[in-house]
Design an enzyme around this catalytic site. Structure first.
Site, PDB file in Angstrom:
ATOM      1  N   HIS A  40       2.424   0.554  -1.729  1.00 47.99           N
ATOM      2  CA  HIS A  40       2.401   1.919  -1.107  1.00 47.99           C
ATOM      3  C   HIS A  40       2.898   2.176  -1.177  1.00 47.99           C
ATOM      4  O   HIS A  40       3.282   3.131  -2.080  1.00 47.99           O
ATOM      5  CB  HIS A  40       1.572   2.229   0.047  1.00 47.99           C
ATOM      6  CG  HIS A  40      -0.248   1.983  -0.112  1.00 47.99           C
ATOM      7  ND1 HIS A  40      -1.133   2.384  -0.018  1.00 47.99           N
ATOM      8  CD2 HIS A  40      -0.427   1.529   1.251  1.00 47.99           C
ATOM      9  CE1 HIS A  40      -2.351   2.445  -0.530  1.00 47.99           C
ATOM     10  NE2 HIS A  40      -2.155   1.357   0.894  1.00 47.99           N
ATOM     11  N   GLU A  45       1.684  -3.406   1.719  1.00 55.66           N
ATOM     12  CA  GLU A  45       2.203  -1.600   2.238  1.00 55.66           C
ATOM     13  C   GLU A  45       3.610  -1.913   1.147  1.00 55.66           C
ATOM     14  O   GLU A  45       3.778  -0.566   1.270  1.00 55.66           O
ATOM     15  CB  GLU A  45       2.783  -2.173   3.359  1.00 55.66           C
ATOM     16  CG  GLU A  45       2.092  -2.289   4.949  1.00 55.66           C
ATOM     17  CD  GLU A  45      -0.054  -1.115   4.748  1.00 55.66           C
ATOM     18  OE1 GLU A  45       1.198   0.349   4.831  1.00 55.66           O
ATOM     19  OE2 GLU A  45      -0.052  -1.319   5.114  1.00 55.66           O
TER      20      GLU A  45
END
Lengths: 183, 349
Positions: free
Chosen positions: B195, B192
């Site tokens: 990202h 994450e």
């Protein structure tokens, strides 16, 4: 026409110099900041260790020697200065802590203690944070040293004082596999 | 690193030693492995701007065709299908509208996404391990610590939200916290964080906006064209008659193809970025094995995601709709197959 070409070249060189110089300054500050980040985590570890040892004392009567080693390593690491000396001293702390953690496995009552559990999690996390901060620091050092040594940015570097950054080296003792004695 | 080959390209030999070492303390010894997220983000940004350019072009072309069709229907005496003033007007209108829409989404997107997914922000006392793991990954990446949120579901998933580096959040499900060990959780949070570092959330959202806009216009055109086509058949003796019929056919074809093309572009971006985020996770943790075992656990879970939403599916670590889209074409998937992701992680060096 020739005058314009010369002028264009001069402008390009000046622009490159300014951009590169600013990049070097930013890199120097990033390295310094990276070092401070490691420092923050090391301080956190210094604070956590006495707490954990205090709680563990009651449970680990037979392991006083290990606890003292942890405390001694912590105290000498607190007084170390500079990446090279700190690297050796911190490795000693990590080694002593690793031994302590391994020993704690054989004390179920100790591990069941809520207080100890949360201290252990904090310490595990702090160990990770130190490792990650070091990883990030060394990456910044590499980026900065590349700029200092590669052509033509190395010419720009001579305009100011940009010392070659120092890696946070991990001494042999820590990279060697941990020996676990099974009885 | 200077290689510029992307995360899966040939990298330094030093990394070979680090990827098999599970302990970060030991892995940090080979500090020469690059964590060049700035470079990765820059490459990503260029690629995404190119793709967004294609999106804008599709939208503008659609707008132009619509405008030209409308103008030809008015029976203007000197109508030139390649220089229709109304067409240009419509094209510019499309570009302006998508620009404004993008700005709105960039400003409020993170709150919308957190709300849509039913994620609740938690304090460090509530979820100490999760907070610690997120902070560890933030330190490894050298960025401020994101906010931490939890979704109350037994499904295994996680996502990142946030439009600017200072206002980002990482959310995981309660089921994920319960079934992953610390290292696997770290790998998922690293994904994450990847990202966020690669600015995927921002551009994913922006791309989603264009897809929606193009779909909306195409839908409107298909209605207008069927209505306009019926009307023009009664008065097809005008000067622009032939051109209008041709334009009408072109417009209908474009209105059918454009949303599909836009969707394909969106999915292609999304899949590339999943691979990149996996690679970033491995670079942050220096522990791809943990991500592999986490992905295997995520793949084995059969608990459906209750709060999943089509608009945010590309933000999750595994597709929350995977049960429904498993049989769909691979071209339309937001996520590459888990097996392929694991395979690439295994080959990572």
């Amino acid at each position: 026409m020739f005058g314009w070409i010369v002028l264009g070249l001069v402008v390009a060189v000046v622009a490159y110099t300014v951009v590169t110089y600013n990049g070097l300054v930013a890199g120097k500050n990033q390295v310094a900041n990276g070092w401070k980040q490691i420092d923050v985590q090391l301080k956190r570890r210094y604070d956590l260790i006495p707490n954990l040892v205090q709680v563990a004392k009651d449970y680990m009567g037979y392991e006083q020697e290990t606890l003292q080693q942890v405390i001694a390593a912590r105290n000498s690491a607190m007084n170390a200065s500079g990446p090279a000396a700190a690297g050796v001293a911190e490795a000693a702390v990590s080694g002593a802590l690793g031994k302590f953690m391994a020993l704690a496995e054989s004390y179920p009552e100790l591990k069941a203690n809520e207080n100890v559990r949360s201290l252990m999690e904090e310490l595990t996390s702090t160990e990770n944070k130190i490792a990650f901060a070091r990883q990030h620091y060394n990456d910044s050092v590499m980026a900065q040293n590349n700029r200092l040594e590669q052509f033509p940015s190395n010419l720009v570097a001579r305009l100011g004082s940009f010392p070659v950054a120092e890696y946070f080296n991990v001494p042999e003792a820590e990279t060697a596999p941990v020996k676990v004695a099974l009885r | 690193m200077t290689g510029g080959q992307g995360p899966w390209g040939p990298t330094e030999p030093e990394s070979e030693a680090t990827v098999i070492v599970p302990r970060p303390a030991a892995a940090a010894t080979a500090g020469l492995v690059s964590t060049d997220f700035v470079g990765a983000a820059a490459r990503n940004r260029r690629a995404t701007w190119g793709l967004i350019g294609i999106m804008i072009a599709i939208g503008a072309l659609l707008g132009y065709l619509l405008g030209a069709f409308v103008e030809s229907g008015n029976g203007a005496p000197n109508f030139n299908p390649f220089a229709s003033a109304t067409g240009f007007g419509f094209a510019i209108f499309m570009i302006v509208v998508s620009g404004i829409w993008t700005l709105i989404v960039l400003r409020f997107g993170d709150r919308i996404v957190l709300g849509l997914s039913g994620a609740r922000e938690v304090s460090a006392e509530e979820a100490p391990v999760l907070h610690n793991v997120v902070e560890e990954m933030a330190i490894a990446a050298g960025v401020p610590k994101p906010r931490v949120a939890i979704m109350d579901t037994d499904a295994l998933n996680a996502f990142a939200a946030g439009m600017s580096p200072d206002h980002v959040a990482i959310a995981v499900t309660r089921g994920l916290l319960a079934s992953l060990n610390r290292e696997e959780l770290q790998a998922v949070v690293g994904h994450e964080m990847g990202h966020l570092l690669n600015l995927d959330v921002r551009y994913g959202t922006a791309v989603g906006v264009y897809v929606g806009l193009i779909a909306l216009l195409a839908d409107a055109i298909l209605r207008v064209a069927s209505w306009g086509g019926g009307r023009s058949s009664r008065s097809s003796n005008g000067k622009g008659g032939g051109a209008q019929v041709l334009l009408g056919i072109l417009l209908v074809i474009a209105a059918i193809l454009a949303p599909i093309a836009a969707r394909l572009v969106q999915m292609a971006i999304s899949r590339q970025r999943e691979f990149l985020a996996d690679a970033t996770s491995a670079r942050l943790t220096r522990n791809p094995l943990a991500l592999i075992s986490a992905l295997e656990k995520l793949g084995a879970s059969t608990v459906p995601m209750a709060n999943a939403n089509r608009a945010t599916q590309h933000l999750f670590i595994v597709n929350p709709f995977r049960d429904f889209s498993a049989k769909a074409s691979a071209l339309m998937a937001t996520h590459p197959p888990l097996a392929e992701r694991i395979e690439r992680l295994r080959n990572l060096r």
